[in-house]
Enzyme design. Structure first.
Site, PDB file in Angstrom:
ATOM      1  N   ASN A   1       0.879  -1.177   0.000  1.00  0.00           N
ATOM      2  CA  ASN A   1       0.000   0.000   0.000  1.00  0.00           C
ATOM      3  C   ASN A   1       0.909   1.218   0.000  1.00  0.00           C
ATOM      4  OD1 ASN A   1      -1.787   2.040   0.456  1.00  0.00           O
ATOM      5  ND2 ASN A   1      -2.751   1.106   2.247  1.00  0.00           N
TER       6      ASN A   1
ATOM      7  N   GLY B   1     -10.851   8.165   7.619  1.00  0.00           N
ATOM      8  CA  GLY B   1     -11.815   8.370   6.541  1.00  0.00           C
ATOM      9  C   GLY B   1     -13.040   7.519   6.871  1.00  0.00           C
TER      10      GLY B   1
ATOM     11  N   ARG C   1     -12.089  15.608   7.157  1.00  0.00           N
ATOM     12  CA  ARG C   1     -12.907  15.951   5.984  1.00  0.00           C
ATOM     13  C   ARG C   1     -14.336  16.271   6.397  1.00  0.00           C
ATOM     14  NH1 ARG C   1     -11.505  10.593   3.047  1.00  0.00           N
ATOM     15  NH2 ARG C   1      -9.280  10.663   3.453  1.00  0.00           N
TER      16      ARG C   1
ATOM     17  N   PHE D   1     -10.691  10.475  17.092  1.00  0.00           N
ATOM     18  CA  PHE D   1     -11.954  10.244  17.793  1.00  0.00           C
ATOM     19  C   PHE D   1     -11.755  10.034  19.295  1.00  0.00           C
ATOM     20  CE2 PHE D   1     -15.818   8.349  19.165  1.00  0.00           C
ATOM     21  CZ  PHE D   1     -16.755   9.098  18.471  1.00  0.00           C
TER      22      PHE D   1
ATOM     23  N   VAL E   1     -12.996   3.656  14.500  1.00  0.00           N
ATOM     24  CA  VAL E   1     -14.122   4.109  15.320  1.00  0.00           C
ATOM     25  C   VAL E   1     -15.212   3.034  15.350  1.00  0.00           C
ATOM     26  CG1 VAL E   1     -15.916   5.873  15.569  1.00  0.00           C
ATOM     27  CG2 VAL E   1     -13.634   6.537  14.787  1.00  0.00           C
TER      28      VAL E   1
ATOM     29  N   GLU F   1     -15.065  -0.141  15.066  1.00  0.00           N
ATOM     30  CA  GLU F   1     -14.738  -1.349  15.832  1.00  0.00           C
ATOM     31  C   GLU F   1     -14.572  -1.075  17.321  1.00  0.00           C
ATOM     32  OE1 GLU F   1     -11.307  -3.359  14.035  1.00  0.00           O
ATOM     33  OE2 GLU F   1     -12.105  -2.871  12.059  1.00  0.00           O
TER      34      GLU F   1
HETATM   35  P1  AMP Z   1      -8.543   3.950  11.131  1.00  0.00           P
HETATM   36  O1  AMP Z   1      -8.487   4.962  10.024  1.00  0.00           O
HETATM   37  O2  AMP Z   1      -9.401   2.777  10.806  1.00  0.00           O
HETATM   38  O3  AMP Z   1      -7.190   3.561  11.651  1.00  0.00           O
HETATM   39  O4  AMP Z   1      -9.287   4.667  12.372  1.00  0.00           O
HETATM   40  C1  AMP Z   1      -8.723   5.788  13.024  1.00  0.00           C
HETATM   41  C2  AMP Z   1      -9.760   6.373  13.958  1.00  0.00           C
HETATM   42  O5  AMP Z   1     -10.192   5.361  14.878  1.00  0.00           O
HETATM   43  C3  AMP Z   1      -9.229   7.532  14.797  1.00  0.00           C
HETATM   44  O6  AMP Z   1     -10.196   8.565  14.840  1.00  0.00           O
HETATM   45  C4  AMP Z   1      -9.082   6.911  16.156  1.00  0.00           C
HETATM   46  O7  AMP Z   1      -9.253   7.852  17.180  1.00  0.00           O
HETATM   47  C5  AMP Z   1     -10.218   5.921  16.174  1.00  0.00           C
HETATM   48  N1  AMP Z   1      -9.982   4.902  17.208  1.00  0.00           N
HETATM   49  C6  AMP Z   1      -8.978   4.007  17.276  1.00  0.00           C
HETATM   50  N2  AMP Z   1      -9.061   3.287  18.406  1.00  0.00           N
HETATM   51  C7  AMP Z   1     -10.132   3.755  19.094  1.00  0.00           C
HETATM   52  C8  AMP Z   1     -10.747   3.439  20.344  1.00  0.00           C
HETATM   53  N3  AMP Z   1     -10.255   2.483  21.128  1.00  0.00           N
HETATM   54  N4  AMP Z   1     -11.868   4.135  20.684  1.00  0.00           N
HETATM   55  C9  AMP Z   1     -12.356   5.097  19.893  1.00  0.00           C
HETATM   56  N5  AMP Z   1     -11.820   5.439  18.715  1.00  0.00           N
HETATM   57  C10 AMP Z   1     -10.734   4.783  18.312  1.00  0.00           C
END
Ligand code: AMP
Length: 408
Positions: free
Chosen positions: A8, A222, A251, A293, A341, A343
């Protein structure tokens, strides 16, 4: 032995995973970053083979190196050195194919495609639709082909899964000739994730994919949501670019396009300023001051009203899309949440579906709040609609599709 290397590639970095496809287990993963900067960095994690019955993601060790990495070609040299020094041996686990994530396949690519010189020209030409992503993806392809010249390389497009959208869903109501001349339409993104999650969800509920109406919320940095009917994407929230739709980390998602005219005329903002505003300085960051988040949640806990508003806007939009997509599908059997978010934030899942009891959707608070790593059900046993948390795995999906393309 069937081993696939998944790549990637971004403009100044690339991630990789070496996956043994007999067991679908990761042998090693890594990141080569700060390519072109004075000092680059390589991180390589070896995954120990699972002992019988043990978790296959038992991490063995992570190695880090800092050194100048002038370009992607040098980056693949660094990656090969990392394998040689730390294992696993590429001689003993030679990749039989290399799968590449490519962001934009336009209307041309609707399935994983073995990369020929003509395909490279097409990916390059599609850079007009994804100027930040496609050139970076192509740089990774060119360099990886030099490093692994004797195996097939396959492009897996983020847009491909959405090529089944009906024309009513992908057409913007603007001047038709202008739209055709500039290929202005909805393409949709995160397709690899939406496909992986919808297939995993169907397997989990034990029903044929072809019989299910599904909604998948991919909520990461995203974010996008897709309505999937019988395994085909029929509606999705991202559009010509990944800017449209849900509120994201930085975004804006949906805004009235006239916001742009207003800011251009009254705040003297240029096209580049507006691009930067909506892509990099909006979303959670714009409202709450943080794109992450977890930070926004912590600020909500502290009573920060900007963070609370960001959360409310985020969830308000999720509900609007859930309702709209149930209407487009004429009902729904399975709703899945995935990505960072989706998961990990039970509060988002609960709030997104809170008002949909009338549609037969009932979340079980205890199941929703329980921590878990695998695919799991968070709806009550009585809920007519099954609601799931499905960890996404885009690398594995790319590897699977790579084998499909190679098998021809
Ligand atoms: P990704 O792009 O799938 O890696 O997701 C990133 C987003 O997931 C970010 O906004 C993180 O703050 C959020 N995130 C990751 N772990 C957690 C968690 N345990 N609780 C809430 N948000 C999370």
């Amino acid at each position: 032995m069937s081993v696939v290397l998944v790549v990637n590639s971004g403009s100044s970095s690339f991630k990789y995973q070496l996956i043994d496809m007999r067991t679908e287990t990761v042998l090693a993963s890594g990141l080569v970053e700060r390519i072109g900067e004075p000092v680059g960095r390589s991180t390589h994690t070896v995954v120990a083979p699972p002992a019988d019955g043990a978790s296959p993601t038992l991490l063995d060790a992570t190695y880090e190196r800092e050194l100048p990495i002038p370009d992607h070609t040098a980056g693949f040299g660094v990656m090969i050195d990392a394998f040689a020094e730390n294992g696993p041996s590429l001689a003993e686990n030679p990749p039989t194919a290399v799968g590449h994530r490519v962001v934009h396949g336009g209307a041309r690519f609707f399935e994983p495609t073995v990369i020929t010189p003509l395909v490279e020209i097409n990916i390059d030409e599609l850079s007009v639709l994804a100027p930040l992503h496609n050139p970076a993806n192509l740089a990774g392809i060119v360099a990886a082909k030099k490093a692994f010249p004797d195996v097939p390389h396959v492009a897996v497009f983020d847009t491909a899964f959405h090529q089944t959208l009906p024309r009513a869903a992908y057409t913007y109501a603007i001047d038709a000739e202008l739209a055709a001349a500039h290929r202005i339409r909805r393409y949709g993104f995160h397709g690899t994730s939406h496909k992986f999650v919808s297939e995993a969800a169907a397997a989990f509920v034990g029903r044929p994919l072809t019989e299910l109406k599904q909604i998948v919320f991919h909520l990461g940095n995203g974010a996008s949501v897709t309505a999937i009917d019988g395994g085909s994407s029929v509606e999705t929230s991202m559009g010509l670019t990944p800017l449209e739709g849900l509120v994201m980390g930085t975004r804006s998602g949906d805004v009235d396009p006239a916001v742009l005219f207003q800011l251009a005329r009254r705040a003297n903002m240029t096209i580049d300023d507006l691009d930067d505003l909506l892509n990099k300085r909006s979303g959670l960051l714009g409202i709450a001051g943080s794109a992450d988040f977890r930070d926004v949640s912590a600020a909500v806990e502290r009573g920060d009203d900007d963070a609370l508003l960001a959360f409310e806007v985020y969830v308000h939009r999720l509900r609007a899309y859930a309702g709209a997509y149930i209407a487009q599908l004429g009902g729904v059997d399975v709703i899945s949440f995935t990505a960072g978010v989706g998961e990990n934030a039970p509060v988002v899942r609960a709030a997104a579906l809170e008002t949909l009891g009338f549609a037969g959707i009932e979340i079980d608070p205890e199941r929703n709040g329980a921590r878990g790593r695998g695919i799991r059900r968070i709806s009550t046993d009585d809920s007519q609609v099954v609601v799931l948390v499905v960890p996404t795995n885009e690398e594995l999906e790319i590897a699977r599709q790579t084998l499909v393309a190679v098998a021809g």
